[in-house]
Write a protein that holds these residues in place. Sequence first.
Motif, mmCIF file in Angstrom:
data_model
loop_
_atom_site.group_PDB
_atom_site.id
_atom_site.type_symbol
_atom_site.label_atom_id
_atom_site.label_comp_id
_atom_site.label_asym_id
_atom_site.label_seq_id
_atom_site.Cartn_x
_atom_site.Cartn_y
_atom_site.Cartn_z
ATOM 1 N N LEU A 449 29.847 -56.174 -11.629
ATOM 2 C CA LEU A 449 30.613 -56.167 -12.875
ATOM 3 C C LEU A 449 30.396 -57.466 -13.638
ATOM 4 C CD1 LEU A 449 33.968 -54.591 -11.647
ATOM 5 C CD2 LEU A 449 32.365 -53.574 -13.268
ATOM 6 N N ALA A 450 30.434 -58.588 -12.913
ATOM 7 C CA ALA A 450 30.199 -59.879 -13.557
ATOM 8 C C ALA A 450 28.785 -59.933 -14.130
ATOM 9 C CB ALA A 450 30.427 -61.011 -12.561
ATOM 10 N N ALA A 451 27.815 -59.421 -13.381
ATOM 11 C CA ALA A 451 26.433 -59.409 -13.864
ATOM 12 C C ALA A 451 26.295 -58.559 -15.122
ATOM 13 C CB ALA A 451 25.495 -58.883 -12.772
ATOM 14 N N ASP A 452 27.167 -57.552 -15.263
ATOM 15 C CA ASP A 452 27.145 -56.694 -16.448
ATOM 16 C C ASP A 452 27.928 -57.291 -17.611
ATOM 17 O OD1 ASP A 452 25.627 -54.880 -15.053
ATOM 18 O OD2 ASP A 452 27.322 -53.587 -14.513
ATOM 19 N N GLY A 453 28.491 -58.499 -17.409
ATOM 20 C CA GLY A 453 29.170 -59.180 -18.506
ATOM 21 C C GLY A 453 30.675 -59.129 -18.503
ATOM 22 N N VAL A 454 31.277 -58.496 -17.484
ATOM 23 C CA VAL A 454 32.738 -58.469 -17.388
ATOM 24 C C VAL A 454 33.232 -59.834 -16.902
ATOM 25 C CG1 VAL A 454 34.718 -57.369 -16.261
ATOM 26 C CG2 VAL A 454 32.730 -55.989 -16.918
ATOM 27 N N ALA A 455 34.335 -60.305 -17.473
ATOM 28 C CA ALA A 455 34.982 -61.526 -17.001
ATOM 29 C C ALA A 455 35.979 -61.139 -15.919
ATOM 30 C CB ALA A 455 35.704 -62.225 -18.153
ATOM 31 N N VAL A 456 35.865 -61.736 -14.734
ATOM 32 C CA VAL A 456 36.692 -61.355 -13.588
ATOM 33 C C VAL A 456 37.569 -62.526 -13.159
ATOM 34 C CG1 VAL A 456 36.703 -60.526 -11.204
ATOM 35 C CG2 VAL A 456 34.919 -59.739 -12.782
#
Length: 505
Positions: A449-456
């Motif tokens: 998800l982070a690699a896809d640009g989501v901020a976690v």
Amino acid sequence: MTLPPDPGPAPVLALKGVSKSFGAVRALRDVSLELLPGEVHALAGENGAGKSTLIKTLAGVHRPDAGQLLLDGEPVVFHGPGDARDAGIAVIYQEPTLFPDLSIAENIFMGRQPERALGRIDHRATRAATAALMKRLGVALDPDRPARGLSIADQQLVEIAKALSFDARVLIMDEPTAALTGSEVARLFGVVRTLSEQGAAVLFVSHRLEEIFRICRQVTTLRDGARIASEPLAGLTEDDLVRRMVGRDLAELYPKQDVTPGEPALSVRRLTREGVFIDVSFEVRRGEIVGLAGLVGAGRTEVARAVFGVDRWDAGEVEVDGRRLTNGAPSTAMAAGLALVPEDRRAQGLVMDMSIERNIGLTGLRTTARAGLVDRGGERSRALDWAVRLQVKYARIADAVSTLSGGNQQKVVLAKWLATRPKVLIVDEPTRGIDVGTKAEVHRLLSQLAADGVAVLMISSDLPEILGMADRVLVMHEGRITAEIPRSDATEETVMAAATGRAAA
């Protein structure tokens, strides 16, 4: 003349070739297990491996379809939990069930208090018997103290004392440390050692492998309802045990991808809620996993709830992609692209009696509705899509979510929120109470998800998880952020120093 080898003590309780099915699901398949007096025996396996069914079979909740239970070497049939209890078998669950307004002594001897003449309860004898049980356990709890207000750790000790009052010879402990602090775990383990030294057989169930190696001598591993091995822990490593549990080498528990963070997606400035947290400021950028660490009670969950709008704040502001959120309005947060996976998945993340597909669809009712009515076909299609993506294991998508294992329930909560395609994902204790194999899958998902640009923003009490997955670590102590530590400098020592207030900013 050579004497035959000493066979050792005979098992107090044993399963021999036990199988149990629920419809088409085979929960146990030809499982054998021996519990010896004076031994702490671990039961290991992923969620859905059959551990709960095995425990309930020993406790008289389920009767096996095939195979036998042996008590002191003799076949026995339990027609209910009362039969198992009378046979000296007690189960200590993760969440104790005490009467909060009764005293410790009254809880222990409920329905069987010592009596005086004319059937009157002998309170002095009840207190004395309770005090004797507490002395045997080596703990100092006042028999007259009400159960209300006791910590989970003390409630578990009361349950153990209750088991001893029934002369329990077999103690089954199901995830007893999940909600305990380090010092409470140490005290519980001291009690377990005392009981085993006094001859009790203890079956210990935990997802925390380090605890299994710390307290147990023998381990039985289940996978897909079948026994993989029963063996001494001496000579085994955690990797060996994981391999038996998941059936493969666990390549990496923390598969963190290297990502260059983008612009800030979540900005929190001077957020304050009186008496809970004060002057909290931080940012989470696109593609970044920020760990929020701290001791229990530091205010981490409370900050997450306020950011999402569940609780109102007294001062400060929250922005998602530059859009200021309304105080105390989760709907505004969701519309802005914020998602929150709560700490307690059963009470706050799922509707347990609803189906898997309905739970996944709850966050998308507006998008799947037509003329004000829910599009069942669209809801099912969306649920199936996310269930496949997250590899949720289920019999039918229409089954109640309560039928799933803990790890799969967690995946359903994640699916529910990921279906909203959030810009910012807040996950509170994402892997608590789930097995090591599922834990690796959740970590891999967060990394992707982070690699896809989501901020976690990841809140966790599992320090290795924080160190293994976070690009930056924010540490809270008594309602304040006391440190911001980059991944390269984050160690157990630096995080714990800040968590205990020794490295205040």
